[in-house]
Motif scaffolding. Structure first.
Motif, PDB file in Angstrom:
ATOM      1  N   LEU A   1      56.092  73.933  26.902  1.00 30.69           N
ATOM      2  CA  LEU A   1      57.259  73.548  27.897  1.00 30.69           C
ATOM      3  C   LEU A   1      55.756  74.256  29.345  1.00 30.69           C
ATOM      4  CD1 LEU A   1      59.352  73.672  30.079  1.00 30.69           C
ATOM      5  CD2 LEU A   1      59.939  76.188  29.767  1.00 30.69           C
ATOM      6  N   GLU A   2      55.363  74.946  29.204  1.00 31.07           N
ATOM      7  CA  GLU A   2      53.592  75.463  30.368  1.00 31.07           C
ATOM      8  C   GLU A   2      53.078  74.184  30.175  1.00 31.07           C
ATOM      9  OE1 GLU A   2      52.956  79.111  29.054  1.00 31.07           O
ATOM     10  OE2 GLU A   2      54.350  80.557  30.404  1.00 31.07           O
TER      11      GLU A   2
ATOM     12  N   ASP B   1      62.960  65.532  30.049  1.00 36.59           N
ATOM     13  CA  ASP B   1      63.473  65.535  28.870  1.00 36.59           C
ATOM     14  C   ASP B   1      63.213  66.959  28.169  1.00 36.59           C
ATOM     15  OD1 ASP B   1      65.022  65.588  26.578  1.00 36.59           O
ATOM     16  OD2 ASP B   1      65.683  63.304  27.207  1.00 36.59           O
ATOM     17  N   LEU B   2      63.697  67.989  28.062  1.00 28.17           N
ATOM     18  CA  LEU B   2      62.919  69.057  27.234  1.00 28.17           C
ATOM     19  C   LEU B   2      63.723  69.058  25.423  1.00 28.17           C
ATOM     20  CD1 LEU B   2      63.124  71.957  30.083  1.00 28.17           C
ATOM     21  CD2 LEU B   2      61.589  69.796  29.676  1.00 28.17           C
TER      22      LEU B   2
ATOM     23  N   GLU C   1      65.981  67.546  32.356  1.00 26.15           N
ATOM     24  CA  GLU C   1      67.404  67.431  31.620  1.00 26.15           C
ATOM     25  C   GLU C   1      67.105  67.953  30.447  1.00 26.15           C
ATOM     26  OE1 GLU C   1      68.316  63.116  30.300  1.00 26.15           O
ATOM     27  OE2 GLU C   1      67.915  62.704  32.321  1.00 26.15           O
ATOM     28  N   TRP C   2      68.501  68.739  29.795  1.00 27.00           N
ATOM     29  CA  TRP C   2      67.886  69.803  28.645  1.00 27.00           C
ATOM     30  C   TRP C   2      67.820  70.666  29.211  1.00 27.00           C
ATOM     31  CZ3 TRP C   2      70.938  68.584  24.617  1.00 27.00           C
ATOM     32  CH2 TRP C   2      71.093  67.350  24.138  1.00 27.00           C
ATOM     33  N   ALA C   3      68.271  71.642  30.069  1.00 26.80           N
ATOM     34  CA  ALA C   3      67.130  72.779  31.204  1.00 26.80           C
ATOM     35  C   ALA C   3      67.134  74.114  29.860  1.00 26.80           C
ATOM     36  CB  ALA C   3      67.331  72.404  31.716  1.00 26.80           C
ATOM     37  N   GLY C   4      68.350  73.757  29.733  1.00 31.95           N
ATOM     38  CA  GLY C   4      69.145  75.219  29.174  1.00 31.95           C
ATOM     39  C   GLY C   4      68.542  75.267  27.203  1.00 31.95           C
ATOM     40  N   ARG C   5      67.373  74.916  27.130  1.00 26.07           N
ATOM     41  CA  ARG C   5      66.566  75.382  25.274  1.00 26.07           C
ATOM     42  C   ARG C   5      65.719  76.197  26.233  1.00 26.07           C
ATOM     43  NH1 ARG C   5      63.992  71.456  22.489  1.00 26.07           N
ATOM     44  NH2 ARG C   5      64.461  72.559  21.136  1.00 26.07           N
ATOM     45  N   PHE C   6      65.510  76.634  27.673  1.00 23.06           N
ATOM     46  CA  PHE C   6      64.793  77.175  28.055  1.00 23.06           C
ATOM     47  C   PHE C   6      65.312  78.350  28.921  1.00 23.06           C
ATOM     48  CE2 PHE C   6      62.136  73.986  25.749  1.00 23.06           C
ATOM     49  CZ  PHE C   6      61.650  74.720  24.652  1.00 23.06           C
ATOM     50  N   GLU C   7      65.207  78.655  29.323  1.00 27.58           N
ATOM     51  CA  GLU C   7      65.608  80.225  30.251  1.00 27.58           C
ATOM     52  C   GLU C   7      64.679  80.364  30.978  1.00 27.58           C
ATOM     53  OE1 GLU C   7      67.755  82.448  32.056  1.00 27.58           O
ATOM     54  OE2 GLU C   7      69.116  81.877  30.732  1.00 27.58           O
TER      55      GLU C   7
ATOM     56  N   PHE D   1      61.053  60.552  25.384  1.00 24.08           N
ATOM     57  CA  PHE D   1      59.518  59.914  24.236  1.00 24.08           C
ATOM     58  C   PHE D   1      58.377  60.715  25.064  1.00 24.08           C
ATOM     59  CE2 PHE D   1      62.761  57.575  22.102  1.00 24.08           C
ATOM     60  CZ  PHE D   1      62.392  58.886  20.972  1.00 24.08           C
ATOM     61  N   THR D   2      58.631  60.322  26.788  1.00 24.71           N
ATOM     62  CA  THR D   2      56.972  60.030  27.416  1.00 24.71           C
ATOM     63  C   THR D   2      57.739  61.664  28.429  1.00 24.71           C
ATOM     64  OG1 THR D   2      58.556  59.108  29.341  1.00 24.71           O
ATOM     65  CG2 THR D   2      57.093  57.857  28.683  1.00 24.71           C
TER      66      THR D   2
END
Length: 170
Positions: free
Chosen positions: A103-104, A93-94, A121-127, A74-75
């Motif tokens: 993201l930027e 945490d993305l 975390e959840w880095a794979g959501r963004f190339e 949440f943060t």
């Protein structure tokens, strides 16, 4: 917009580990610290409950942080600074980030220039995140409490992980 410069390690390698418990995942996080350098991005992926935050906690504990480590769901980003840690660490945490513009806005790409270590975390959501990650980790649940962990990074660094009593498979 992706960062202009991508991190590159000349001898990249892939490894696979089976980690049998939460305690071993914390130990694995401790082992990874030997690979970390200021400005490095560590991409951590896995399904819900796979152990991404446990791994991050192991890394932060090894860097000297003694406080509560929780998922920044949440943060979005928790920052840990010296003297509480030996290095500045951004733990992101993305999961709730919906697009590259959001993201930027987080400034994670700027953290690389500032010398912070970013655990994402959840880095794979963004190339864009995967392109700059020096270490890429994928955690998957298995039967019981075991986890399958795949890691890509500098070969010399990963060679050092083999001595920590963590099951390694080819």
């Amino acid at each position: 917009v992706a960062p202009a410069q991508e991190q590159c390690c000349p001898e990249m390698s892939d490894r696979h580990y089976v980690i049998a418990s939460e305690a071993k995942m914390l130990e694995f996080g401790h082992a990874i610290v030997a690979c970390l350098k200021p400005g490095m991005v560590v991409a951590i992926d896995g399904n819900l409950g796979a152990g991404k935050t446990v791994l991050s906690k192991g890394i932060l504990r090894s860097l000297g942080f003694e406080g509560e480590v929780s998922s920044p769901t949440f943060t979005i980003v928790n920052q840990y600074d010296p003297p509480a840690t030996r290095l500045t660490v951004l733990h992101a945490d993305l999961y709730r980030i919906e697009n590259v513009a959001e993201l930027e806005e987080l400034g994670l790409f700027d953290a690389e220039d500032a010398g912070a270590v970013s655990l994402i975390e959840w880095a794979g959501r963004f190339e864009a995140v995967l392109r700059i990650a020096a270490i890429k980790i994928r955690i998957e649940t298995m039967a019981g409490n075991s986890r399958s962990v795949s890691i890509t990074g500098d070969q010399h660094c990963l060679d050092g992980l083999d001595g920590f009593g963590i099951a390694h498979s080819a």
